[in-house]
Write an enzyme that holds these catalytic residues in place. Structure first.
Site, PDB file in Angstrom:
ATOM      1  N   HIS A 149       0.841  -1.207   0.000  1.00 14.83           N
ATOM      2  CA  HIS A 149       0.000   0.000   0.000  1.00 14.83           C
ATOM      3  C   HIS A 149       0.876   1.257   0.000  1.00 14.83           C
ATOM      4  O   HIS A 149       0.508   2.269  -0.582  1.00 14.83           O
ATOM      5  CB  HIS A 149      -0.930  -0.010   1.224  1.00 14.83           C
ATOM      6  CG  HIS A 149      -1.966  -1.093   1.164  1.00 14.83           C
ATOM      7  ND1 HIS A 149      -3.305  -0.851   1.332  1.00 14.83           N
ATOM      8  CD2 HIS A 149      -1.866  -2.422   0.926  1.00 14.83           C
ATOM      9  CE1 HIS A 149      -3.982  -1.993   1.210  1.00 14.83           C
ATOM     10  NE2 HIS A 149      -3.118  -2.959   0.978  1.00 14.83           N
ATOM     11  N   ASP A 152      -5.776   5.849   2.150  1.00 10.93           N
ATOM     12  CA  ASP A 152      -5.901   4.486   1.648  1.00 10.93           C
ATOM     13  C   ASP A 152      -7.359   4.043   1.740  1.00 10.93           C
ATOM     14  O   ASP A 152      -7.976   4.166   2.805  1.00 10.93           O
ATOM     15  CB  ASP A 152      -5.016   3.583   2.532  1.00 10.93           C
ATOM     16  CG  ASP A 152      -4.760   2.235   1.900  1.00 10.93           C
ATOM     17  OD1 ASP A 152      -5.729   1.608   1.435  1.00 10.93           O
ATOM     18  OD2 ASP A 152      -3.596   1.819   1.879  1.00 10.93           O
TER      19      ASP A 152
HETATM   20  O1  LIG Z   1      11.719  -8.652  -3.301  1.00  8.13           O
HETATM   21  C1  LIG Z   1      10.803  -7.839  -3.496  1.00  8.13           C
HETATM   22  C2  LIG Z   1       9.433  -8.201  -3.525  1.00  8.13           C
HETATM   23  C3  LIG Z   1       8.505  -7.211  -3.742  1.00  8.13           C
HETATM   24  N1  LIG Z   1       8.888  -5.920  -3.904  1.00  8.13           N
HETATM   25  C4  LIG Z   1       7.889  -4.855  -4.107  1.00  8.13           C
HETATM   26  O2  LIG Z   1       6.877  -4.972  -3.110  1.00  8.13           O
HETATM   27  C5  LIG Z   1       5.606  -4.672  -3.659  1.00  8.13           C
HETATM   28  C6  LIG Z   1       4.691  -5.834  -3.370  1.00  8.13           C
HETATM   29  O3  LIG Z   1       3.373  -5.471  -3.644  1.00  8.13           O
HETATM   30  P1  LIG Z   1       2.299  -6.507  -4.227  1.00  8.13           P
HETATM   31  O4  LIG Z   1       2.825  -7.191  -5.408  1.00  8.13           O
HETATM   32  O5  LIG Z   1       1.023  -5.779  -4.428  1.00  8.13           O
HETATM   33  O6  LIG Z   1       2.179  -7.622  -3.122  1.00  8.13           O
HETATM   34  P2  LIG Z   1       1.854  -7.595  -1.538  1.00  8.13           P
HETATM   35  O7  LIG Z   1       2.993  -7.092  -0.799  1.00  8.13           O
HETATM   36  O8  LIG Z   1       1.407  -8.964  -1.239  1.00  8.13           O
HETATM   37  O9  LIG Z   1       0.613  -6.567  -1.447  1.00  8.13           O
HETATM   38  C7  LIG Z   1      -0.594  -6.536  -0.704  1.00  8.13           C
HETATM   39  O10 LIG Z   1      -1.223  -5.325  -1.165  1.00  8.13           O
HETATM   40  C8  LIG Z   1      -1.591  -5.297  -2.553  1.00  8.13           C
HETATM   41  C9  LIG Z   1      -2.206  -3.943  -2.842  1.00  8.13           C
HETATM   42  O11 LIG Z   1      -3.348  -3.739  -2.080  1.00  8.13           O
HETATM   43  C10 LIG Z   1      -2.554  -6.443  -2.878  1.00  8.13           C
HETATM   44  O12 LIG Z   1      -2.841  -6.454  -4.263  1.00  8.13           O
HETATM   45  C11 LIG Z   1      -1.931  -7.775  -2.443  1.00  8.13           C
HETATM   46  O13 LIG Z   1      -2.831  -8.845  -2.691  1.00  8.13           O
HETATM   47  C12 LIG Z   1      -1.573  -7.700  -0.963  1.00  8.13           C
HETATM   48  O14 LIG Z   1      -1.021  -8.921  -0.516  1.00  8.13           O
HETATM   49  C13 LIG Z   1       5.810  -4.426  -5.149  1.00  8.13           C
HETATM   50  O15 LIG Z   1       5.823  -3.042  -5.412  1.00  8.13           O
HETATM   51  C14 LIG Z   1       7.192  -5.001  -5.443  1.00  8.13           C
HETATM   52  O16 LIG Z   1       7.918  -4.313  -6.437  1.00  8.13           O
HETATM   53  C15 LIG Z   1      10.217  -5.564  -3.897  1.00  8.13           C
HETATM   54  O17 LIG Z   1      10.579  -4.408  -4.074  1.00  8.13           O
HETATM   55  N2  LIG Z   1      11.139  -6.541  -3.692  1.00  8.13           N
END
Ligand SMILES: O=c1ccn([C@@H]2O[C@H](COP(=O)(O)OP(=O)(O)O[C@H]3O[C@H](CO)[C@@H](O)[C@H](O)[C@H]3O)[C@@H](O)[C@H]2O)c(=O)[nH]1
Length: 447
Positions: A20, A107
């Site tokens: 988020h 949010d």
């Molecule tokens: O090694 C890593 C892994 C991830 N990321 C970043 O972390 C973020 C991850 O976001 P997302 O892919 O949306 O996954 P979640 O962290 O699981 O996000 C939560 O929030 C999102 C937005 O509400 C939802 O869509 C998901 O289902 C929910 O689990 C992204 O920007 C990635 O680029 C990194 O920089 N490095």
């Protein structure tokens, strides 16, 4: 003609978890690049652990003596109390005649923020960190709604959406008994449609065309995405290469060096985002499947998950793979060695893969991810979705064969072609004069 500067001050209040924070920090940078003053409100445990790497936006951090609770529900309530206690003081502190605070971009999950904004005489803009499709599903299937659509047969047909089977629906719809309070909270997002002054979505018009048209026929929504650092897409903001507020420390050098030594399109990048926890059996199947695929793989396994990897797997790892606790995901996806993204389909990861033209293998876990996987495989056709076995576990054979299909077979060529098409469309949306760019402009000019 000289442009008149927009002398507004916008407050941005993300829910403090990585998925988020990223899009809302990025949106803040977009606003600041247009001359408005932007202050991001967060909590000390976040701003202190990882100082913000952007000087275009200011941070207002709320101190707290206790540690944030572990459970998601308790954390939300704790955050609510903390913000409620401190917001008036923050707004008073930021009082500036020249740049008056006009709006809080909050949010969409923290629905209480709209009342706080209005009590302070400010406008409130709900920022949705998930797809527009999700909002339409939640809108129709809200258990509190009198005319709600319930899931009974084998599939559900909702206006503007493809036919959705059980496996395509958000987990809160099919398994509301599993997370009752979280489900209640998710559906309560619908309040935003009634109360918020703006509804901002991290999506773009052509990506979810029918859904967006349907939402627009009911509400004044604005699509402003894909909201990812500028260097990867439109290149309008100089040096804008990272989101800027990472809660995990990336092993950047190790990852990039390892990728540099691999051939074009030979690596599968594997990540399940910042929250998902796979069961031990599933980890074992995934690990073995990755080995069996015979492709190189870079796998992000968060430190808290590492103990699920077997010694046997770790002893063979160096031949084919690299495991890191966190990586610079955008740099990785943009690297020429990466041929596909094995993903949990979080909305940010989905948008990042689309924006960088990377085909996917979709292995959704919960929340919005099953619906995102449906769109990836059937609507945008930029990826394959793995099929679960009878006990719900994705087998090693399924992992290996899905990867090979994307990396080596004819189907993979088609997926890559589509991925490139979406990359171009994403760029057009955020470029000057594109649909999302115009919507951001309009949002600012109406403050
Ligand atoms: O090694 C890593 C892994 C991830 N990321 C970043 O972390 C973020 C991850 O976001 P997302 O892919 O949306 O996954 P979640 O962290 O699981 O996000 C939560 O929030 C999102 C937005 O509400 C939802 O869509 C998901 O289902 C929910 O689990 C992204 O920007 C990635 O680029 C990194 O920089 N490095």
């Amino acid at each position: 003609m000289e442009e008149i500067p927009n002398k507004s001050h916008v407050l941005v209040l993300p829910f403090p978890v990585q998925g988020h924070i990223n899009p809302m920090v990025q949106f803040s940078k977009r606003l600041a690049s247009r001359g408005v003053k932007v202050t991001l409100i967060t909590i000390d445990s976040i701003s202190k652990s990882m100082p913000m790497e952007s000087n275009s936006i200011k941070i207002e951090s709320i101190p707290h003596n206790d540690s944030p609770p572990d459970s998601y529900d308790n954390f939300l309530e704790w955050f609510h109390v903390l913000v409620s206690k401190n917001l008036t003081q923050i707004v008073e502190k930021l009082y500036d005649l020249e740049y008056p605070v006009k709006v809080i971009v909050y949010d969409s999950i923290t629905t209480w923020a709209i009342d706080l904004a209005h009590q302070l005489g400010l406008k409130g803009a709900a920022f949705f960190t998930q797809s527009c499709s999700l909002s339409v599903i939640y809108y129709h299937m809200d258990p509190e709604k009198e005319s709600k659509v319930s899931f009974e047969g084998s599939a559900v047909c909702l206006p503007s959406l493809p036919l959705l089977e059980k496996q395509d629906l958000p987990s809160f719809v099919c398994q509301s008994d599993l997370y009752p309070s979280l489900a209640k909270l998710v559906f309560s997002r619908n309040i935003n449609f009634k109360k918020a002054d703006w509804l901002l979505f991290n999506s773009f018009d052509v990506l979810e065309k029918e859904v967006i048209n349907w939402l627009r026929s009911q509400y004044r929504i604005k699509t402003i995405g894909p909201i990812i650092p500028s260097m990867y897409l439109d290149k309008r903001l100089k040096d804008d290469k990272e989101y800027g507020l990472s809660l995990f420390k990336p092993n950047s050098e190790t990852c990039m060096k390892w990728l540099d030594s691999r051939e074009f399109g030979s690596v599968v990048y594997v990540s399940f985002g910042s929250l998902a926890n796979l069961g031990e059996q599933q980890m074992e199947e995934l690990a073995t499947g990755l080995m069996m695929s015979n492709c190189y793989f870079l796998w992000v396994v968060r430190a808290t998950e590492e103990n699920k990897l077997s010694e046997e797997f770790m002893s063979k790892l160096s031949k084919k793979g690299l495991i890191v606790n966190w990586c610079p995901q955008l740099d990785v996806l943009a690297h020429q060695a990466v041929g596909c993204f094995f993903t949990h389909c979080g909305w940010n990861s989905t948008l990042e893969a689309l924006s960088l033209g990377v085909p996917m293998v979709a292995m959704p876990q919960w929340s919005d991810q099953p619906t995102n996987a449906k769109f990836i495989s059937d609507v945008w056709q930029t990826g394959l979705r793995v099929k679960a076995g009878e006990n719900g576990v994705i087998t090693r054979d399924e992992v290996a064969s899905s990867i090979r299909e994307v990396m080596e077979e004819e189907k993979g060529v088609m997926l890559k072609k589509n991925a490139i098409k979406w990359k171009q469309l994403a760029k057009e949306a955020v470029d000057v004069g594109g649909s999302s760019d115009k919507n951001i402009e309009e949002f600012l000019s109406n403050l």
